[in-house]
Design a protein around this motif. Structure first.
Motif, PDB file in Angstrom:
ATOM      1  N   GLY A 365      40.827  76.233 -31.281  1.00  0.00           N
ATOM      2  CA  GLY A 365      41.328  76.914 -32.471  1.00  0.00           C
ATOM      3  C   GLY A 365      42.665  77.558 -32.206  1.00  0.00           C
ATOM      4  N   ASP A 366      43.171  77.398 -30.978  1.00  0.00           N
ATOM      5  CA  ASP A 366      44.467  77.957 -30.598  1.00  0.00           C
ATOM      6  C   ASP A 366      45.569  76.931 -30.821  1.00  0.00           C
ATOM      7  OD1 ASP A 366      43.231  80.344 -29.780  1.00  0.00           O
ATOM      8  OD2 ASP A 366      42.768  79.497 -27.812  1.00  0.00           O
ATOM      9  N   CYS A 367      46.767  77.273 -30.407  1.00  0.00           N
ATOM     10  CA  CYS A 367      47.924  76.392 -30.570  1.00  0.00           C
ATOM     11  C   CYS A 367      47.695  75.055 -29.861  1.00  0.00           C
ATOM     12  CB  CYS A 367      49.163  77.084 -30.006  1.00  0.00           C
ATOM     13  SG  CYS A 367      50.636  76.047 -29.933  1.00  0.00           S
ATOM     14  N   ARG A 368      47.791  73.959 -30.582  1.00  0.00           N
ATOM     15  CA  ARG A 368      47.586  72.618 -30.000  1.00  0.00           C
ATOM     16  C   ARG A 368      48.633  72.333 -28.926  1.00  0.00           C
ATOM     17  NH1 ARG A 368      42.677  71.020 -32.441  1.00  0.00           N
ATOM     18  NH2 ARG A 368      42.878  71.148 -34.701  1.00  0.00           N
ATOM     19  N   ASN A 386      54.297  75.245 -34.999  1.00  0.00           N
ATOM     20  CA  ASN A 386      54.500  73.950 -35.650  1.00  0.00           C
ATOM     21  C   ASN A 386      53.326  73.012 -35.379  1.00  0.00           C
ATOM     22  OD1 ASN A 386      55.955  72.116 -37.260  1.00  0.00           O
ATOM     23  ND2 ASN A 386      56.899  71.156 -35.477  1.00  0.00           N
ATOM     24  N   CYS A 387      52.109  73.556 -35.425  1.00  0.00           N
ATOM     25  CA  CYS A 387      50.896  72.727 -35.389  1.00  0.00           C
ATOM     26  C   CYS A 387      49.943  73.283 -36.443  1.00  0.00           C
ATOM     27  CB  CYS A 387      50.251  72.726 -34.006  1.00  0.00           C
ATOM     28  SG  CYS A 387      49.441  74.273 -33.536  1.00  0.00           S
ATOM     29  N   ASP A 388      48.892  72.539 -36.716  1.00  0.00           N
ATOM     30  CA  ASP A 388      47.987  72.960 -37.791  1.00  0.00           C
ATOM     31  C   ASP A 388      47.365  74.323 -37.520  1.00  0.00           C
ATOM     32  OD1 ASP A 388      46.568  71.891 -35.653  1.00  0.00           O
ATOM     33  OD2 ASP A 388      45.065  70.899 -36.892  1.00  0.00           O
ATOM     34  N   ASN A 389      46.987  74.595 -36.281  1.00  0.00           N
ATOM     35  CA  ASN A 389      46.335  75.864 -35.982  1.00  0.00           C
ATOM     36  C   ASN A 389      47.297  77.043 -36.061  1.00  0.00           C
ATOM     37  OD1 ASN A 389      43.876  74.650 -35.617  1.00  0.00           O
ATOM     38  ND2 ASN A 389      43.960  74.633 -33.384  1.00  0.00           N
ATOM     39  N   CYS A 390      48.570  76.808 -35.761  1.00  0.00           N
ATOM     40  CA  CYS A 390      49.566  77.876 -35.895  1.00  0.00           C
ATOM     41  C   CYS A 390      49.918  78.122 -37.362  1.00  0.00           C
ATOM     42  CB  CYS A 390      50.833  77.519 -35.112  1.00  0.00           C
ATOM     43  SG  CYS A 390      50.689  77.704 -33.323  1.00  0.00           S
ATOM     44  N   LEU A 391      50.058  77.045 -38.127  1.00  0.00           N
ATOM     45  CA  LEU A 391      50.499  77.161 -39.510  1.00  0.00           C
ATOM     46  C   LEU A 391      49.385  77.661 -40.426  1.00  0.00           C
ATOM     47  CD1 LEU A 391      52.552  73.862 -39.576  1.00  0.00           C
ATOM     48  CD2 LEU A 391      53.488  76.176 -39.760  1.00  0.00           C
ATOM     49  N   THR A 392      48.159  77.236 -40.146  1.00  0.00           N
ATOM     50  CA  THR A 392      47.010  77.686 -40.938  1.00  0.00           C
ATOM     51  C   THR A 392      45.879  78.005 -39.964  1.00  0.00           C
ATOM     52  OG1 THR A 392      47.688  76.073 -42.619  1.00  0.00           O
ATOM     53  CG2 THR A 392      45.558  77.153 -42.939  1.00  0.00           C
ATOM     54  N   PRO A 393      45.884  79.199 -39.387  1.00  0.00           N
ATOM     55  CA  PRO A 393      44.902  79.529 -38.335  1.00  0.00           C
ATOM     56  C   PRO A 393      43.473  79.366 -38.840  1.00  0.00           C
ATOM     57  CG  PRO A 393      46.647  81.171 -38.402  1.00  0.00           C
ATOM     58  CD  PRO A 393      46.832  80.302 -39.609  1.00  0.00           C
ATOM     59  N   PRO A 394      42.641  78.688 -38.064  1.00  0.00           N
ATOM     60  CA  PRO A 394      41.252  78.494 -38.476  1.00  0.00           C
ATOM     61  C   PRO A 394      40.439  79.772 -38.275  1.00  0.00           C
ATOM     62  CG  PRO A 394      41.589  77.563 -36.300  1.00  0.00           C
ATOM     63  CD  PRO A 394      42.937  78.030 -36.779  1.00  0.00           C
ATOM     64  N   ALA A 395      39.401  79.924 -39.088  1.00  0.00           N
ATOM     65  CA  ALA A 395      38.474  81.039 -38.902  1.00  0.00           C
ATOM     66  C   ALA A 395      37.652  80.794 -37.647  1.00  0.00           C
ATOM     67  CB  ALA A 395      37.567  81.167 -40.118  1.00  0.00           C
ATOM     68  N   ARG A 396      37.370  81.855 -36.913  1.00  0.00           N
ATOM     69  CA  ARG A 396      36.531  81.762 -35.713  1.00  0.00           C
ATOM     70  C   ARG A 396      35.167  82.354 -36.043  1.00  0.00           C
ATOM     71  NH1 ARG A 396      39.444  80.794 -31.012  1.00  0.00           N
ATOM     72  NH2 ARG A 396      41.703  80.844 -31.253  1.00  0.00           N
ATOM     73  N   VAL A 397      34.141  81.629 -35.688  1.00  0.00           N
ATOM     74  CA  VAL A 397      32.790  82.038 -36.039  1.00  0.00           C
ATOM     75  C   VAL A 397      31.926  82.054 -34.787  1.00  0.00           C
ATOM     76  CG1 VAL A 397      30.743  81.438 -37.409  1.00  0.00           C
ATOM     77  CG2 VAL A 397      33.021  81.012 -38.326  1.00  0.00           C
ATOM     78  N   ASP A 398      31.181  83.151 -34.618  1.00  0.00           N
ATOM     79  CA  ASP A 398      30.179  83.202 -33.548  1.00  0.00           C
ATOM     80  C   ASP A 398      28.947  82.452 -34.040  1.00  0.00           C
ATOM     81  OD1 ASP A 398      28.266  83.710 -31.655  1.00  0.00           O
ATOM     82  OD2 ASP A 398      28.636  85.871 -31.539  1.00  0.00           O
ATOM     83  N   ALA A 399      28.744  81.277 -33.476  1.00  0.00           N
ATOM     84  CA  ALA A 399      27.650  80.411 -33.934  1.00  0.00           C
ATOM     85  C   ALA A 399      26.542  80.310 -32.889  1.00  0.00           C
ATOM     86  CB  ALA A 399      28.198  79.021 -34.260  1.00  0.00           C
ATOM     87  N   THR A 400      26.449  81.298 -32.015  1.00  0.00           N
ATOM     88  CA  THR A 400      25.471  81.227 -30.921  1.00  0.00           C
ATOM     89  C   THR A 400      24.048  81.107 -31.450  1.00  0.00           C
ATOM     90  OG1 THR A 400      26.947  82.579 -29.552  1.00  0.00           O
ATOM     91  CG2 THR A 400      24.657  82.346 -28.823  1.00  0.00           C
ATOM     92  N   GLU A 401      23.678  81.992 -32.396  1.00  0.00           N
ATOM     93  CA  GLU A 401      22.305  81.983 -32.898  1.00  0.00           C
ATOM     94  C   GLU A 401      22.021  80.700 -33.672  1.00  0.00           C
ATOM     95  OE1 GLU A 401      18.517  83.112 -33.053  1.00  0.00           O
ATOM     96  OE2 GLU A 401      20.112  84.127 -31.934  1.00  0.00           O
ATOM     97  N   PRO A 498      38.311  74.663 -39.346  1.00  0.00           N
ATOM     98  CA  PRO A 498      39.594  74.377 -40.000  1.00  0.00           C
ATOM     99  C   PRO A 498      39.514  74.734 -41.473  1.00  0.00           C
ATOM    100  CG  PRO A 498      38.389  72.353 -39.548  1.00  0.00           C
ATOM    101  CD  PRO A 498      37.634  73.451 -38.883  1.00  0.00           C
ATOM    102  N   PRO A 499      40.591  75.256 -42.046  1.00  0.00           N
ATOM    103  CA  PRO A 499      40.563  75.623 -43.469  1.00  0.00           C
ATOM    104  C   PRO A 499      40.414  74.389 -44.331  1.00  0.00           C
ATOM    105  CG  PRO A 499      42.795  75.701 -42.611  1.00  0.00           C
ATOM    106  CD  PRO A 499      41.902  75.457 -41.436  1.00  0.00           C
ATOM    107  N   ARG A 500      39.887  74.601 -45.502  1.00  0.00           N
ATOM    108  CA  ARG A 500      39.800  73.494 -46.456  1.00  0.00           C
ATOM    109  C   ARG A 500      41.198  73.046 -46.834  1.00  0.00           C
ATOM    110  NH1 ARG A 500      35.093  72.296 -48.923  1.00  0.00           N
ATOM    111  NH2 ARG A 500      33.317  73.658 -48.544  1.00  0.00           N
ATOM    112  N   ARG A 501      41.423  71.755 -46.789  1.00  0.00           N
ATOM    113  CA  ARG A 501      42.747  71.228 -47.126  1.00  0.00           C
ATOM    114  C   ARG A 501      42.704  70.595 -48.506  1.00  0.00           C
ATOM    115  NH1 ARG A 501      42.834  71.319 -41.692  1.00  0.00           N
ATOM    116  NH2 ARG A 501      44.853  71.581 -40.676  1.00  0.00           N
ATOM    117  N   THR A 502      43.640  70.982 -49.309  1.00  0.00           N
ATOM    118  CA  THR A 502      43.719  70.399 -50.641  1.00  0.00           C
ATOM    119  C   THR A 502      44.716  69.256 -50.630  1.00  0.00           C
ATOM    120  OG1 THR A 502      45.434  71.987 -51.246  1.00  0.00           O
ATOM    121  CG2 THR A 502      43.160  72.591 -51.736  1.00  0.00           C
ATOM    122  N   ARG A 503      44.455  68.280 -51.454  1.00  0.00           N
ATOM    123  CA  ARG A 503      45.373  67.153 -51.526  1.00  0.00           C
ATOM    124  C   ARG A 503      46.651  67.617 -52.211  1.00  0.00           C
ATOM    125  NH1 ARG A 503      42.384  61.761 -53.512  1.00  0.00           N
ATOM    126  NH2 ARG A 503      44.437  60.970 -52.971  1.00  0.00           N
TER     127      ARG A 503
END
Length: 587
Positions: A365-368, A386-401, A498-503
């Motif tokens: 989820g960091d800079c590619r 100038n990568c997708d993660n820098c331009l639109t940072p993704p949400a980070r989720v603790d999914a352990t459980e 990754p964020p939802r991308r609209t066309r």
């Protein structure tokens, strides 16, 4: 020796060196062996072309593909270098040999298969050799991703001319590969110049595959200019090309199943085009020196980070903005791990490491760009912007459980069912199949609420990347080697969403051609290229045309001051471009 700086301007039209070009050329001019690791588009060919002109004698360039040699030959001839190729595809071999013996060549391009023969060694012994340039030098290393055994046979040729400097060039070589190149080609450890691997003009993006044809078609619609789309199979290229044709762009295919004549015709059409999309397997690319490729897309996972870097590096070689977009699925990693079983035991560990590195690039989820550069041993100062993660940072989720619930559901349903079925059990969706299996009564049935439902599929992909989940031979899910610490609560699981991308249209990193004068100059270039029978970029690169459009020169002297306009091209094409500028301004 000639005046190197004067030749740089008069022959190539450049006012100065870029990056480490000057360092490399200084070593060559001093007769020292060198390994130059320079990113694609950094001007590696100048590092041997300029010394070839400046030094008396002949520079022998060893290059892996005939198409690449012919492309480089066109560019060399366009600036007035006395150059030739000696390949099985040439019908003027006798003339080339006569010119070599007469001292009438500055550059000679040959393949490693020919260069390694005793006959070739005897032939060039009749000439005064001033440099051996080994292009795509990573091909000499078994560590490299494009290993060519014939490159291993070059050492006797090089050693036969001990006083001739050797210049090995590559854009793609990790530390292991670099060390192997030095040994195989007899280069000193202190003779290595590494320019860095960053291609700041390329915008990197990586997305889960969700209807690859639609996703890539959106990219094609949003990105003007020529592009390459890599598909994993011959059938895949044909199918995807047919689907992309609906975008209205010209589309061709390239794979090893086509006849040589059709492959050559499709490649020639792509090289000459300014907006064509080539859908190809990895058989396409190394032989292409087309600078104006505006995007590269992968419809599936590449073989390694090295392969990804080289394949995406075919975009934006002219330095203008370009896009690289990878679309992947968890099944890509499943197939990649299955292929590891076919690898020789002594190479398996290194291939596993390559796959793990690729997994890290996809999952981060960091800079590619930071992940990519660190793989090649660099320490970037910070995120690239100038990568997708820098331009639109993704949400980070603790999914352990949720991960523990998912792994438990896979285990309790017998480790035989696919991801869709396991998702139905977790969400409590009763079906005839789950009722028949008695899985409606399991403790994991319905333990995930609707709020967490959108996380199940990306989490499944993430667990497969981490080998906490693996697939059975029938496509079901089973627990992998990394499942136990997650189930025991010893290993946290965080995923990037990754964020939802609209066309959208017009949202690419590539600038639209919106300058009427620039378009007029492109039209002039197309006409000159058609008349000369060469691709448009051989006349001038887009960057040179943009400089012309900005400077609007009104004399040959003024045009000669523009970067990329050398004496030969000024004489051949200057008057036509001056007319095009004058006609546009008077319209």
């Amino acid at each position: 020796m000639g005046d190197v700086q004067a030749l740089l301007q008069s022959v190539f039209g450049f006012p100065g060196f870029r990056g480490v070009q000057g360092q490399v050329i200084d070593r060559v001019m001093a007769g020292r062996h060198t390994l130059a690791v320079m990113p694609t588009g950094a001007g590696k060919s100048l590092c041997y072309q300029l010394p070839a002109v400046a030094r008396d004698g002949l520079c022998v360039v060893i290059s892996p593909l005939i198409a690449l040699m012919h492309d480089q030959l066109r560019s060399a001839l366009a600036v007035g270098i006395r150059a030739a190729t000696l390949t099985s595809a040439d019908d003027n071999r006798r003339e080339t040999i006569d010119r070599l013996r007469a001292g009438a060549l500055d550059l000679l391009y040959v393949a490693p298969e020919r260069a390694a023969t005793p006959q070739f060694r005897e032939l060039i012994a009749e000439a005064r050799i001033n440099l051996f340039a080994i292009d795509e030098a990573h091909c000499v290393s078994e560590w490299g991703h494009d290993f060519r055994p014939d490159y291993r046979l070059l050492r006797p040729l090089l050693d036969s001319f001990p006083h001739v400097p050797r210049l090995a060039l590559t854009a793609t070589a990790d530390a292991h590969t670099r060390a192997d190149i030095l040994v195989q080609l007899g280069l000193p450890e202190d003779g290595m110049i590494i320019a860095g691997f960053d291609r700041p003009n390329i915008r990197y993006a990586i997305s889960p595959r969700d209807g690859a044809a639609r996703q890539i078609a959106d990219l094609v619609r949003q990105t003007p200019g020529a592009g390459i789309v890599y598909a994993p199979s011959r059938a895949g290229t044909e199918k995807l090309a047919a689907q992309l044709a609906a975008t209205g762009r010209p589309v061709r295919v390239y794979h090893a199943g086509l006849s040589p004549e059709l492959r050559q015709a499709n490649q020639a059409a792509f090289v000459a085009s300014e907006d064509m999309v080539m859908v190809a397997t990895i058989a396409f690319g190394m032989g292409i020196d087309k600078p104006d490729v505006r995007f590269v897309a992968h419809a599936a996972l590449p073989r390694s980070i090295e392969a990804y870097y080289q394949e995406t590096g075919r975009a934006g070689r002219d330095g203008a903005p370009a896009a690289a977009h990878l679309f992947w699925g968890a099944e890509d990693f499943v197939r990649a791990r299955q292929r590891l079983d076919e690898v020789e035991p002594d190479r398996r560990a290194s291939e596993q490491a390559r796959l793990a590195a690729l997994s890290g690039l996809v999952e981060t989820g960091d800079c590619r760009r930071m992940v990519l550069l660190r793989h090649f041993g660099e320490q970037p100062a910070g995120p690239c912007g100038n990568c997708d993660n820098c331009l639109t940072p993704p949400a980070r989720v603790d999914a352990t459980e949720l991960a523990r619930k998912l792994l438990s559901a896979v285990f309790r349903t017998g480790q035989t069912y696919g991801a869709g079925y396991v998702e139905e059990i977790l969400l409590g969706r009763s079906t005839a199949r789950s009722q028949m299996n008695g899985h409606d009564s399991l403790s994991v049935f319905g333990i995930v609420d609707a709020a967490d439902a959108p996380l199940i599929r990306p989490l499944t992909r993430a667990l497969m990347l981490r080998e906490a989940l693996v697939t059975t031979e029938h496509g079901g899910l089973m627990l992998g080697a990394q499942a136990r610490p997650i189930l025991k609560g010893e290993q946290p699981v965080e995923i990037a969403l990754p964020p939802r991308r609209t066309r959208k249209r017009g949202g690419a990193a590539v600038p639209a051609a919106d300058d009427p004068l620039f378009e007029a100059l492109r039209a002039c270039r197309r006409a000159l290229a058609a008349e000369a029978g060469v691709p448009p970029y051989v006349i001038f690169h887009d960057a040179t045309l943009r400089d012309m459009a900005a400077a609007r020169p009104d004399s040959l002297w003024a045009m000669g001051q523009i970067t990329g306009v050398g004496a030969r091209k000024l004489d051949a094409y200057g008057p036509a471009f001056l007319r095009a500028i004058a006609e546009h301004l008077s319209a």
